[in-house]
Design a protein around this motif. Structure first.
Motif, mmCIF file in Angstrom:
data_model
loop_
_atom_site.group_PDB
_atom_site.id
_atom_site.type_symbol
_atom_site.label_atom_id
_atom_site.label_comp_id
_atom_site.label_asym_id
_atom_site.label_seq_id
_atom_site.Cartn_x
_atom_site.Cartn_y
_atom_site.Cartn_z
ATOM 1 N N ARG A 304 -9.919 -10.700 10.237
ATOM 2 C CA ARG A 304 -10.148 -9.604 9.291
ATOM 3 C C ARG A 304 -9.203 -8.440 9.582
ATOM 4 O O ARG A 304 -8.725 -7.765 8.668
ATOM 5 C CB ARG A 304 -11.610 -9.156 9.355
ATOM 6 N N PHE A 305 -8.920 -8.209 10.861
ATOM 7 C CA PHE A 305 -7.958 -7.185 11.266
ATOM 8 C C PHE A 305 -6.580 -7.516 10.699
ATOM 9 O O PHE A 305 -5.911 -6.670 10.086
ATOM 10 C CB PHE A 305 -7.910 -7.121 12.790
ATOM 11 N N ASP A 306 -6.132 -8.767 10.873
ATOM 12 C CA ASP A 306 -4.831 -9.192 10.346
ATOM 13 C C ASP A 306 -4.783 -9.044 8.833
ATOM 14 O O ASP A 306 -3.769 -8.614 8.267
ATOM 15 C CB ASP A 306 -4.563 -10.649 10.735
ATOM 16 N N ASP A 307 -5.877 -9.399 8.173
ATOM 17 C CA ASP A 307 -5.926 -9.327 6.720
ATOM 18 C C ASP A 307 -5.816 -7.883 6.245
ATOM 19 O O ASP A 307 -5.109 -7.581 5.275
ATOM 20 C CB ASP A 307 -7.221 -9.960 6.215
ATOM 21 N N ALA A 308 -6.512 -6.969 6.912
ATOM 22 C CA ALA A 308 -6.450 -5.553 6.526
ATOM 23 C C ALA A 308 -5.037 -5.001 6.717
ATOM 24 O O ALA A 308 -4.560 -4.205 5.894
ATOM 25 C CB ALA A 308 -7.451 -4.749 7.352
ATOM 26 N N CYS A 309 -4.339 -5.437 7.764
ATOM 27 C CA CYS A 309 -2.967 -4.984 7.994
ATOM 28 C C CYS A 309 -2.048 -5.445 6.860
ATOM 29 O O CYS A 309 -1.186 -4.688 6.402
ATOM 30 C CB CYS A 309 -2.453 -5.506 9.333
ATOM 31 N N LYS A 310 -2.238 -6.677 6.401
ATOM 32 C CA LYS A 310 -1.428 -7.183 5.286
ATOM 33 C C LYS A 310 -1.688 -6.364 4.026
ATOM 34 O O LYS A 310 -0.764 -6.069 3.258
ATOM 35 C CB LYS A 310 -1.758 -8.651 5.025
ATOM 36 N N ARG A 311 -2.935 -5.992 3.828
ATOM 37 C CA ARG A 311 -3.270 -5.224 2.630
ATOM 38 C C ARG A 311 -2.665 -3.821 2.690
ATOM 39 O O ARG A 311 -2.283 -3.252 1.673
ATOM 40 C CB ARG A 311 -4.776 -5.156 2.450
ATOM 41 N N ILE A 312 -2.598 -3.262 3.888
ATOM 42 C CA ILE A 312 -1.953 -1.964 4.050
ATOM 43 C C ILE A 312 -0.482 -2.060 3.647
ATOM 44 O O ILE A 312 0.052 -1.195 2.946
ATOM 45 C CB ILE A 312 -2.084 -1.472 5.507
ATOM 46 N N ASP A 313 0.174 -3.130 4.069
ATOM 47 C CA ASP A 313 1.595 -3.310 3.747
ATOM 48 C C ASP A 313 1.834 -3.461 2.251
ATOM 49 O O ASP A 313 2.944 -3.194 1.772
ATOM 50 C CB ASP A 313 2.140 -4.546 4.477
ATOM 51 N N ASN A 314 0.817 -3.886 1.509
ATOM 52 C CA ASN A 314 0.980 -4.139 0.077
ATOM 53 C C ASN A 314 0.307 -3.089 -0.796
ATOM 54 O O ASN A 314 0.134 -3.305 -1.995
ATOM 55 C CB ASN A 314 0.416 -5.522 -0.273
ATOM 56 N N SER A 315 -0.081 -1.963 -0.197
ATOM 57 C CA SER A 315 -0.782 -0.934 -0.966
ATOM 58 C C SER A 315 -0.034 0.387 -0.876
ATOM 59 O O SER A 315 0.641 0.672 0.116
ATOM 60 C CB SER A 315 -2.211 -0.764 -0.440
ATOM 61 N N SER A 316 -0.179 1.198 -1.923
ATOM 62 C CA SER A 316 0.448 2.526 -1.936
ATOM 63 C C SER A 316 -0.547 3.629 -2.287
ATOM 64 O O SER A 316 -0.215 4.809 -2.184
ATOM 65 C CB SER A 316 1.614 2.549 -2.934
ATOM 66 N N ASP A 317 -1.757 3.259 -2.706
ATOM 67 C CA ASP A 317 -2.766 4.242 -3.086
ATOM 68 C C ASP A 317 -3.327 4.914 -1.826
ATOM 69 O O ASP A 317 -3.866 4.238 -0.945
ATOM 70 C CB ASP A 317 -3.892 3.554 -3.850
ATOM 71 N N PRO A 318 -3.223 6.248 -1.699
ATOM 72 C CA PRO A 318 -3.662 6.933 -0.478
ATOM 73 C C PRO A 318 -5.131 6.702 -0.144
ATOM 74 O O PRO A 318 -5.476 6.516 1.042
ATOM 75 C CB PRO A 318 -3.392 8.415 -0.787
ATOM 76 N N ALA A 319 -6.011 6.709 -1.135
ATOM 77 C CA ALA A 319 -7.439 6.521 -0.863
ATOM 78 C C ALA A 319 -7.711 5.116 -0.340
ATOM 79 O O ALA A 319 -8.505 4.923 0.595
ATOM 80 C CB ALA A 319 -8.250 6.777 -2.129
ATOM 81 N N ILE A 320 -7.049 4.124 -0.927
ATOM 82 C CA ILE A 320 -7.234 2.747 -0.474
ATOM 83 C C ILE A 320 -6.633 2.564 0.920
ATOM 84 O O ILE A 320 -7.220 1.914 1.789
ATOM 85 C CB ILE A 320 -6.609 1.766 -1.479
ATOM 86 N N LEU A 321 -5.463 3.154 1.145
ATOM 87 C CA LEU A 321 -4.853 3.077 2.472
ATOM 88 C C LEU A 321 -5.758 3.675 3.531
ATOM 89 O O LEU A 321 -5.926 3.104 4.616
ATOM 90 C CB LEU A 321 -3.500 3.794 2.463
ATOM 91 N N GLN A 322 -6.358 4.825 3.237
ATOM 92 C CA GLN A 322 -7.251 5.443 4.208
ATOM 93 C C GLN A 322 -8.447 4.542 4.504
ATOM 94 O O GLN A 322 -8.843 4.385 5.662
ATOM 95 C CB GLN A 322 -7.734 6.801 3.708
ATOM 96 N N ALA A 323 -9.022 3.927 3.472
ATOM 97 C CA ALA A 323 -10.150 3.023 3.685
ATOM 98 C C ALA A 323 -9.745 1.836 4.554
ATOM 99 O O ALA A 323 -10.500 1.409 5.437
ATOM 100 C CB ALA A 323 -10.684 2.533 2.335
ATOM 101 N N LEU A 324 -8.551 1.303 4.328
ATOM 102 C CA LEU A 324 -8.078 0.172 5.111
ATOM 103 C C LEU A 324 -7.781 0.568 6.550
ATOM 104 O O LEU A 324 -8.125 -0.165 7.490
ATOM 105 C CB LEU A 324 -6.829 -0.434 4.464
ATOM 106 N N TYR A 325 -7.149 1.720 6.737
ATOM 107 C CA TYR A 325 -6.881 2.187 8.098
ATOM 108 C C TYR A 325 -8.186 2.392 8.870
ATOM 109 O O TYR A 325 -8.309 2.008 10.044
ATOM 110 C CB TYR A 325 -6.084 3.493 8.075
ATOM 111 N N GLU A 326 -9.174 2.988 8.219
ATOM 112 C CA GLU A 326 -10.448 3.214 8.894
ATOM 113 C C GLU A 326 -11.167 1.888 9.182
ATOM 114 O O GLU A 326 -11.871 1.761 10.176
ATOM 115 C CB GLU A 326 -11.341 4.128 8.042
ATOM 116 N N SER A 327 -10.971 0.891 8.312
ATOM 117 C CA SER A 327 -11.578 -0.415 8.584
ATOM 118 C C SER A 327 -10.947 -1.058 9.808
ATOM 119 O O SER A 327 -11.624 -1.725 10.596
ATOM 120 C CB SER A 327 -11.438 -1.329 7.359
ATOM 121 N N ILE A 328 -9.641 -0.857 10.013
ATOM 122 C CA ILE A 328 -8.973 -1.365 11.206
ATOM 123 C C ILE A 328 -9.549 -0.717 12.458
ATOM 124 O O ILE A 328 -9.793 -1.378 13.471
ATOM 125 C CB ILE A 328 -7.454 -1.102 11.115
#
Length: 439
Positions: A304-328
């Protein structure tokens, strides 16, 4: 259908298939709820009301398990001829649905009037919904006392962009969810994984194996060989491993005269431990070696950690990025299996994930600093420095955040203490920043 067996004679809402009269549905719902004392039946009645009001295929409750970072479909009501999905939605990692996390935090509804409209920006969510024949969707979040999650309807044919009725129904459902939780606290502590063949394995910080019945913690594994075998298989379960490799993993350079029997004894003891949470058959013999039972669906925090990192690399929306970073941050609870991180096969993985975590966290620090969230920069920087004191970039952001938040004297003191850890480039940039602040 609700989760679990349906009781005969459950009361029904008196609303025909064409009725969508707001007051009539509410009145009928209120009448049925008033004389019903069964919390689960009351939740189903509320879902029936939502189903009728929106003319939807399904109405459902998705509860959020903060500890596991997942969503779980706990209650569902379906229109005639619509197949239930509740058994298929027992483990929904929220790093797959970052905008739903944003919705939960901001208390804003999720409205999808045409699934094709989200295909480009939210491809994973699109695929997930398309697979379940969802063409449109309306869901509203709730966070009340002991519960958090979403109340939603799939494929609504009326009032598609009006969340008002769902907001009203939530008030009833949350009360009943809290009542159920209070009545069955111990049973529901790990009810987020309801299917007996679904397992969550946490390997960051310490080992935890969570089954449908209970959790097996790190200190429950008293046999080192069994612990090592299980964790190796969990981290490398996508392929079979020759018996000789397994013996090298467990006993490293020790020559085992009869490797099969040696590992068989390890598996025997390991199965006794796993039996405590109903997973005695998790390890099985296969083609002259030992593997994880393929009948189990296993989710690990590492994947799940690896998956969240991939999603960060493919996202540009600040709110979504923050949610993904906090999930990591929530997933990485410490280094990988620190209890036995001296094993040769584990050391490279431990270092890899520590560096990967620090890499993404430094990107997060940069984002937070640009957004002028200086307090969070300081909090996160101190946490990261407890992992690696030699990270120059983390010291750099901590000093800048101190300075920009008004702690000029403190930032200068910390700068002098952190000088041995700063690169020449970071040191010069900090000095330039101090100079510009004086002028």
């Amino acid at each position: 259908m609700m989760n679990g067996d349906r009781k005969e004679g459950i009361c029904r809402l008196n609303v025909d298939g064409n009725g969508c009269d707001y007051l009539r549905i509410l009145s009928d719902l209120e009448t049925k709820l008033r004389n019903n004392t069964n919390p689960k039946e009351k939740i189903e009645l509320a879902l029936q009301g939502a189903l009728m009001f929106y003319g939807a295929d399904r109405a459902y409750v998705i509860e959020v398990d903060d500890e596991l970072g997942i969503g779980v479909n706990t209650y569902e009501c379906c229109a005639p001829g619509i197949a239930p999905e509740i058994d298929n939605l027992q483990f929904m990692p929220f790093e797959m649905f970052p905008r739903w996390l944003c919705s939960l935090k901001s208390d804003t509804p999720i409205i999808i009037t045409d699934l094709e409209q989200i295909k480009t920006e939210f491809l994973e969510e699109y695929r997930y919904l398309e697979k379940r024949s969802v063409n449109s969707l309306l869901a509203v979040p709730f966070q009340k006392r002991l519960n958090a999650g979403f109340l939603g309807v799939d494929n609504p044919k009326r009032n598609v962009e009006d969340p008002g009725f769902l907001r009203l129904v939530i008030l009833c459902i949350v009360v009943e969810l809290n009542e159920i939780l209070l009545q069955e606290w111990r049973e529901r502590r790990y009810a987020s994984i309801k299917q007996p063949t679904i397992i969550q394995a946490n390997l960051f910080g310490k080992l935890e194996i969570i089954s449908s019945t209970d959790v097996l913690k790190d200190d429950s594994f008293t046999n080192e060989s069994g612990y090592v075998l299980l964790t190796f298989l969990l981290l490398n379960r996508k392929r079979e491993h020759p018996l000789r490799l397994l013996t090298d993993v467990i006993w490293e350079s020790t020559d085992m005269g009869n490797p099969y029997n040696s590992i068989k004894n390890v598996v025997y003891r390991l199965r006794k431990t796993l039996a405590c949470i109903g997973l005695r058959d998790l390890i099985q013999a296969s083609h002259g070696t030992f593997t994880l039972n393929p009948n189990y669906t296993i989710f690990t925090d590492v994947e799940r950690f690896d998956d969240a990192c991939k999603r960060i690399d493919n996202s540009s929306d600040p709110a979504i990025l923050q949610a993904l970073y906090e999930s990591i941050i929530g997933l990485y609870r410490g280094s990988l299996l620190p209890r036995y991180d001296f094993y040769h096969w584990l050391m490279p993985k431990t270092l890899y994930y520590q560096n990967k975590f620090l890499h993404y966290m430094k990107r997060y620090l940069s984002m937070l600093y640009r957004e002028k969230n200086y307090l969070r920069v300081q909090e996160l920087s101190m946490d990261l420095l407890s992992i690696d004191m030699y990270e120059s970039e983390v010291h750099y952001y901590l000093i800048k955040a101190m300075l920009m938040s008004g702690s000029k004297t403190l930032s200068q003191i910390y700068f002098r203490q952190a000088e041995p850890y700063l690169t020449d480039e970071h040191m010069q940039e900090v000095k330039t920043l101090f100079t510009s602040c004086r002028t």
